[in-house]
Write a protein that holds these residues in place. Structure first.
Motif, PDB file in Angstrom:
ATOM      1  N   ILE A 164       0.856  -1.189   0.000  1.00  0.00           N
ATOM      2  CA  ILE A 164       0.000   0.000   0.000  1.00  0.00           C
ATOM      3  C   ILE A 164       0.890   1.237   0.000  1.00  0.00           C
ATOM      4  O   ILE A 164       1.787   1.373   0.827  1.00  0.00           O
ATOM      5  N   VAL A 165       0.620   2.124  -0.958  1.00  0.00           N
ATOM      6  CA  VAL A 165       1.438   3.314  -1.177  1.00  0.00           C
ATOM      7  C   VAL A 165       0.579   4.558  -0.990  1.00  0.00           C
ATOM      8  O   VAL A 165      -0.565   4.599  -1.442  1.00  0.00           O
ATOM      9  N   ALA A 166       1.141   5.578  -0.333  1.00  0.00           N
ATOM     10  CA  ALA A 166       0.457   6.864  -0.159  1.00  0.00           C
ATOM     11  C   ALA A 166       1.219   7.951  -0.903  1.00  0.00           C
ATOM     12  O   ALA A 166       2.463   7.927  -0.956  1.00  0.00           O
ATOM     13  N   TYR A 205      -4.470  13.053   0.213  1.00  0.00           N
ATOM     14  CA  TYR A 205      -3.548  11.927   0.085  1.00  0.00           C
ATOM     15  C   TYR A 205      -4.220  10.828  -0.714  1.00  0.00           C
ATOM     16  O   TYR A 205      -5.397  10.531  -0.502  1.00  0.00           O
ATOM     17  N   VAL A 222      -4.223   6.839  -1.362  1.00  0.00           N
ATOM     18  CA  VAL A 222      -3.790   5.578  -0.768  1.00  0.00           C
ATOM     19  C   VAL A 222      -4.132   4.505  -1.797  1.00  0.00           C
ATOM     20  O   VAL A 222      -5.302   4.313  -2.137  1.00  0.00           O
ATOM     21  N   ASN A 270      -3.572   0.546  -3.237  1.00  0.00           N
ATOM     22  CA  ASN A 270      -3.143  -0.833  -3.070  1.00  0.00           C
ATOM     23  C   ASN A 270      -2.535  -1.261  -4.404  1.00  0.00           C
ATOM     24  O   ASN A 270      -3.245  -1.395  -5.397  1.00  0.00           O
ATOM     25  N   PHE A 305      -1.739   7.046   8.118  1.00  0.00           N
ATOM     26  CA  PHE A 305      -1.065   6.061   7.273  1.00  0.00           C
ATOM     27  C   PHE A 305      -0.906   4.734   8.014  1.00  0.00           C
ATOM     28  O   PHE A 305      -1.092   3.669   7.432  1.00  0.00           O
ATOM     29  N   ASN A 348      -4.032   2.809   7.996  1.00  0.00           N
ATOM     30  CA  ASN A 348      -4.372   2.290   6.668  1.00  0.00           C
ATOM     31  C   ASN A 348      -3.328   1.324   6.125  1.00  0.00           C
ATOM     32  O   ASN A 348      -3.328   1.012   4.936  1.00  0.00           O
ATOM     33  N   VAL A 373      -0.195   1.605   5.396  1.00  0.00           N
ATOM     34  CA  VAL A 373       0.662   2.118   4.328  1.00  0.00           C
ATOM     35  C   VAL A 373       2.081   1.570   4.491  1.00  0.00           C
ATOM     36  O   VAL A 373       2.642   1.595   5.585  1.00  0.00           O
ATOM     37  N   ASP A 374       2.645   1.080   3.397  1.00  0.00           N
ATOM     38  CA  ASP A 374       4.001   0.533   3.392  1.00  0.00           C
ATOM     39  C   ASP A 374       5.034   1.536   2.891  1.00  0.00           C
ATOM     40  O   ASP A 374       6.207   1.462   3.259  1.00  0.00           O
ATOM     41  N   VAL A 394       5.602   5.804   1.107  1.00  0.00           N
ATOM     42  CA  VAL A 394       5.125   7.133   0.725  1.00  0.00           C
ATOM     43  C   VAL A 394       5.988   7.613  -0.435  1.00  0.00           C
ATOM     44  O   VAL A 394       7.215   7.468  -0.401  1.00  0.00           O
ATOM     45  N   ILE A 439       7.609   2.633   7.485  1.00  0.00           N
ATOM     46  CA  ILE A 439       7.041   3.103   6.226  1.00  0.00           C
ATOM     47  C   ILE A 439       8.189   3.713   5.435  1.00  0.00           C
ATOM     48  O   ILE A 439       8.839   4.657   5.895  1.00  0.00           O
TER      49      ILE A 439
END
Length: 122
Positions: free
Chosen positions: A2-4, A27, A29, A31, A58, A61, A63-64, A66, A84
């Protein structure tokens, strides 16, 4: 994965990337496995430098990573403490460009010396 991504506009994959991580109005988010994309408001976009707090959102959620153009040192440290990863979106303009560049492994990780010192750093 998961990227933000901090955004200026909400136009799906054509959304414009924001220059500053913490003061971004939105932002994305995403997948990366399913392609699911969600754009959410940054309720903390107006703050003193160094006081942004989207990091908690993040973490909630999952998030892995950014992808951003600019980020302050404190935000970078908070993200790293949560495992992250942060990558430089450099000269990219849209969310689609950032996600494609990340997918292809073309982005480099943000290092401490890359962190912004003020909101007018670039």
């Amino acid at each position: 994965m998961i990227v933000a991504v901090p955004l200026e506009t909400s136009k799906g994959l054509n959304s414009r990337i924001c220059e500053h991580f913490g003061s971004a109005p939105l932002y994305a988010v995403c997948n990366m496995d399913s392609g699911r994309l969600r754009i959410m408001e940054n309720s903390n976009s107006r703050h003193e430098h160094g006081q942004c707090n989207p990091v908690d959102v993040f973490a909630q959620n999952s998030v892995d990573a950014v992808l951003c153009k600019g980020i302050g040192g404190r935000a970078l440290i908070k993200l790293k403490m949560l495992d992250i990863e942060v990558f430089v979106a450099g000269g990219l303009s849209t969310l689609a460009e950032a996600l494609e560049s990340y997918k292809k492994g073309l982005m480099r990780r943000v290092e401490s010396e890359d962190a912004c010192q003020t909101h007018d750093c670039h």
